[in-house]
Design a protein around this motif. Structure first.
Motif, PDB file in Angstrom:
ATOM      1  N   ILE A   1     -66.280 112.692  13.665  1.00  0.00           N
ATOM      2  CA  ILE A   1     -65.057 111.899  13.766  1.00  0.00           C
ATOM      3  C   ILE A   1     -64.751 111.543  15.211  1.00  0.00           C
ATOM      4  N   GLY A   2     -64.647 110.256  15.504  1.00  0.00           N
ATOM      5  CA  GLY A   2     -63.989 109.769  16.706  1.00  0.00           C
ATOM      6  C   GLY A   2     -64.708 109.895  18.026  1.00  0.00           C
ATOM      7  N   LYS A   3     -66.005 110.197  18.032  1.00  0.00           N
ATOM      8  CA  LYS A   3     -66.717 110.345  19.302  1.00  0.00           C
ATOM      9  C   LYS A   3     -68.065 109.628  19.232  1.00  0.00           C
ATOM     10  N   ALA A   4     -68.491 109.123  20.388  1.00  0.00           N
ATOM     11  CA  ALA A   4     -69.846 108.593  20.495  1.00  0.00           C
ATOM     12  C   ALA A   4     -70.834 109.747  20.604  1.00  0.00           C
ATOM     13  N   GLY A   5     -72.057 109.527  20.144  1.00  0.00           N
ATOM     14  CA  GLY A   5     -73.118 110.487  20.393  1.00  0.00           C
ATOM     15  C   GLY A   5     -73.465 110.481  21.871  1.00  0.00           C
ATOM     16  N   SER A   6     -73.866 111.633  22.395  1.00  0.00           N
ATOM     17  CA  SER A   6     -74.166 111.724  23.828  1.00  0.00           C
ATOM     18  C   SER A   6     -75.489 112.432  24.052  1.00  0.00           C
ATOM     19  N   LEU A   7     -76.092 112.124  25.205  1.00  0.00           N
ATOM     20  CA  LEU A   7     -77.316 112.780  25.628  1.00  0.00           C
ATOM     21  C   LEU A   7     -77.168 113.153  27.097  1.00  0.00           C
ATOM     22  N   ASP A   8     -77.374 114.416  27.399  1.00  0.00           N
ATOM     23  CA  ASP A   8     -77.356 114.905  28.780  1.00  0.00           C
ATOM     24  C   ASP A   8     -78.740 115.458  29.106  1.00  0.00           C
ATOM     25  N   PHE A   9     -79.248 115.100  30.265  1.00  0.00           N
ATOM     26  CA  PHE A   9     -80.524 115.667  30.683  1.00  0.00           C
ATOM     27  C   PHE A   9     -80.586 115.733  32.201  1.00  0.00           C
ATOM     28  N   THR A  10     -81.510 116.545  32.686  1.00  0.00           N
ATOM     29  CA  THR A  10     -81.723 116.739  34.122  1.00  0.00           C
ATOM     30  C   THR A  10     -83.178 116.412  34.443  1.00  0.00           C
ATOM     31  N   PHE A  11     -83.399 115.718  35.557  1.00  0.00           N
ATOM     32  CA  PHE A  11     -84.773 115.539  36.026  1.00  0.00           C
ATOM     33  C   PHE A  11     -84.822 115.806  37.530  1.00  0.00           C
ATOM     34  N   VAL A  12     -85.990 116.079  38.027  1.00  0.00           N
ATOM     35  CA  VAL A  12     -86.183 116.398  39.440  1.00  0.00           C
ATOM     36  C   VAL A  12     -86.616 115.128  40.177  1.00  0.00           C
ATOM     37  N   LYS A  13     -85.828 114.712  41.145  1.00  0.00           N
ATOM     38  CA  LYS A  13     -86.194 113.502  41.892  1.00  0.00           C
ATOM     39  C   LYS A  13     -87.341 113.823  42.861  1.00  0.00           C
ATOM     40  N   GLY A  14     -88.228 112.858  42.997  1.00  0.00           N
ATOM     41  CA  GLY A  14     -89.361 113.033  43.896  1.00  0.00           C
ATOM     42  C   GLY A  14     -90.398 113.993  43.398  1.00  0.00           C
ATOM     43  N   ALA A  15     -90.431 114.234  42.073  1.00  0.00           N
ATOM     44  CA  ALA A  15     -91.427 115.159  41.517  1.00  0.00           C
ATOM     45  C   ALA A  15     -92.829 114.609  41.729  1.00  0.00           C
ATOM     46  N   ILE A  16     -93.808 115.508  41.686  1.00  0.00           N
ATOM     47  CA  ILE A  16     -95.176 115.139  42.009  1.00  0.00           C
ATOM     48  C   ILE A  16     -95.719 114.058  41.076  1.00  0.00           C
ATOM     49  N   TYR A  17     -95.231 114.052  39.815  1.00  0.00           N
ATOM     50  CA  TYR A  17     -95.747 113.079  38.846  1.00  0.00           C
ATOM     51  C   TYR A  17     -94.896 111.814  38.794  1.00  0.00           C
ATOM     52  N   GLN A  18     -93.856 111.729  39.619  1.00  0.00           N
ATOM     53  CA  GLN A  18     -92.927 110.609  39.536  1.00  0.00           C
ATOM     54  C   GLN A  18     -93.442 109.389  40.284  1.00  0.00           C
ATOM     55  N   ASN A  19     -93.429 108.226  39.628  1.00  0.00           N
ATOM     56  CA  ASN A  19     -93.819 106.968  40.262  1.00  0.00           C
ATOM     57  C   ASN A  19     -92.809 106.620  41.344  1.00  0.00           C
ATOM     58  N   LYS A  20     -93.305 106.173  42.496  1.00  0.00           N
ATOM     59  CA  LYS A  20     -92.407 105.885  43.626  1.00  0.00           C
ATOM     60  C   LYS A  20     -91.452 104.731  43.322  1.00  0.00           C
ATOM     61  N   ASP A  21     -91.781 103.907  42.333  1.00  0.00           N
ATOM     62  CA  ASP A  21     -90.928 102.775  41.978  1.00  0.00           C
ATOM     63  C   ASP A  21     -89.876 103.132  40.925  1.00  0.00           C
ATOM     64  N   PHE A  22     -89.927 104.373  40.415  1.00  0.00           N
ATOM     65  CA  PHE A  22     -88.989 104.756  39.359  1.00  0.00           C
ATOM     66  C   PHE A  22     -87.555 104.785  39.867  1.00  0.00           C
ATOM     67  N   ARG A  23     -86.658 104.159  39.114  1.00  0.00           N
ATOM     68  CA  ARG A  23     -85.228 104.172  39.391  1.00  0.00           C
ATOM     69  C   ARG A  23     -84.484 104.384  38.081  1.00  0.00           C
ATOM     70  N   ILE A  24     -83.320 104.973  38.176  1.00  0.00           N
ATOM     71  CA  ILE A  24     -82.444 105.070  37.007  1.00  0.00           C
ATOM     72  C   ILE A  24     -81.049 104.651  37.434  1.00  0.00           C
ATOM     73  N   GLU A  25     -80.450 103.727  36.672  1.00  0.00           N
ATOM     74  CA  GLU A  25     -79.167 103.152  37.021  1.00  0.00           C
ATOM     75  C   GLU A  25     -78.238 103.185  35.820  1.00  0.00           C
ATOM     76  N   ASN A  26     -76.928 103.157  36.088  1.00  0.00           N
ATOM     77  CA  ASN A  26     -75.971 103.040  34.997  1.00  0.00           C
ATOM     78  C   ASN A  26     -76.250 101.765  34.205  1.00  0.00           C
ATOM     79  N   GLY A  27     -76.187 101.884  32.878  1.00  0.00           N
ATOM     80  CA  GLY A  27     -76.487 100.762  31.995  1.00  0.00           C
ATOM     81  C   GLY A  27     -77.906 100.755  31.482  1.00  0.00           C
ATOM     82  N   ASP A  28     -78.817 101.524  32.107  1.00  0.00           N
ATOM     83  CA  ASP A  28     -80.197 101.598  31.627  1.00  0.00           C
ATOM     84  C   ASP A  28     -80.230 102.158  30.200  1.00  0.00           C
ATOM     85  N   ILE A  29     -81.222 101.725  29.446  1.00  0.00           N
ATOM     86  CA  ILE A  29     -81.393 102.192  28.065  1.00  0.00           C
ATOM     87  C   ILE A  29     -82.183 103.495  28.059  1.00  0.00           C
ATOM     88  N   VAL A  30     -81.731 104.450  27.257  1.00  0.00           N
ATOM     89  CA  VAL A  30     -82.422 105.726  27.068  1.00  0.00           C
ATOM     90  C   VAL A  30     -82.841 105.831  25.609  1.00  0.00           C
TER      91      VAL A  30
END
Length: 321
Positions: free
Chosen positions: A30-59
């Protein structure tokens, strides 16, 4: 296997499943949107240097090939350490602003359709709720609250429960009897803990009064009560205004339905279980706990899934009828 994808809406889609930790998916009936919370490590060894995450991005999140969550980034928290915390909401988040709308002779299903069409929201399966609401005039009211009011009026008039939720990017309205799980919870499932509560402190009433403001004084108030429970609990009264257009038969039916719904202990069951993404708020599930003498169908009111590495658990708040 958990799949977490980020769509920047610019042609870039990133698979960040190897970067994320502590994923939490929450749904409420009742009365609430579904939510998703997660944590990631910035600059991780496997992370592409072009990766960005911004408000409004689709998950987009899937688990073992099953659709779990489709929503939009609303909050990004970061600091000196390497952890970035992200909060996303599904499409129902866009029902949490106010407007002024008038509905005349519409069902709850039609009201959902009208709001979705006006605000360009995507819809999926919308079960027909059938009960025609004479009028709803909502001034400076949240869209979500308008829909919840329509569903409440449908419940007290028909006894049928409908749940609004986002089904992987499409707004759905379902009769809960069509959302029956084919497996058991509790001792019949993979329960690890539980707690049980009985209360008359909230949403319990043994006298119902309905008021029609436009009528003569002798015709304004109609009441129905349970003398036995009044003697047992004291007088717990619900006093509500109703549409002046309701006739005597409709008033009496609503009194009867409200007393049936409210004149009882409110029982809630909290369960901790091994996770299953088929479980979400609004589902009906068979629940068995021998020590409580419980063996019946219950409605999932709140559902929280937690994913940590290979571990998947869920916390459930169940409504006991």
């Amino acid at each position: 296997m958990l799949e977490v994808m980020i769509d920047n809406k610019n042609g870039n889609i990133w698979d960040i499943a190897d970067l994320v930790s502590n994923v939490t998916w929450k749904t409420s009936r009742i009365g609430k949107a579904g939510s998703l919370d997660f944590t990631f490590v910035k600059g991780a060894i496997y992370q592409n240097k072009d990766f960005r995450i911004e408000n409004g991005d689709i998950v987009r999140v899937r688990k073992d090939g099953m659709n779990v969550f489709y929503g939009y980034v609303f909050k990004i928290d970061s600091g000196q350490d390497e952890d970035v915390k992200v909060t996303a909401y599904d499409q129902l988040r866009y029902l949490l602003f106010n407007d002024t709308l008038i509905f005349s002779a519409k069902t709850a299903s039609e009201i959902v359709q009208m709001i979705a069409r006006k605000y360009n929201l995507k819809t999926g399966q919308l079960d027909e709720s059938n009960y025609v609401i004479p009028t709803m005039a909502e001034d400076n009211t949240k869209l979500m609250d308008m829909i919840c009011k329509a569903l409440d009026l449908t419940l007290v008039s028909t006894g049928r429960i409908y749940v609004l939720f986002d089904d992987f990017g499409q707004m759905a309205l379902r009769d809960v009897t069509t959302m029956l799980l084919d497996f058991s919870l509790g001792e019949g499932g993979l329960m690890t803990d539980y707690s049980f509560s009985r209360s008359i402190d909230n949403e319990t009433y043994n006298r119902i009064e309905l008021v029609r403001a436009g009528k003569e004084p002798e015709d304004r108030v109609r009441g129905l009560e349970d003398p036995g429970n009044i003697a047992k609990w004291g007088r717990l009264q619900l006093h509500q205004k109703v549409d002046d257009g309701l006739n005597e038969a409709q008033i009496n039916e609503r009194l009867s339905n409200l007393l049936k719904l409210k004149n009882r202990e409110q029982k809630t069951l909290s369960i901790e279980e091994i996770g299953n993404v088929r479980v979400r708020a609004g589902c009906l599930a068979p629940v068995f706990i021998e020590s409580l003498g419980l063996s019946q169908f219950m409605l999932v009111e709140e559902c929280v899934h937690k994913f940590e590495g290979d571990d998947h658990t869920m916390s459930l708040e169940m409504k006991v009828f």
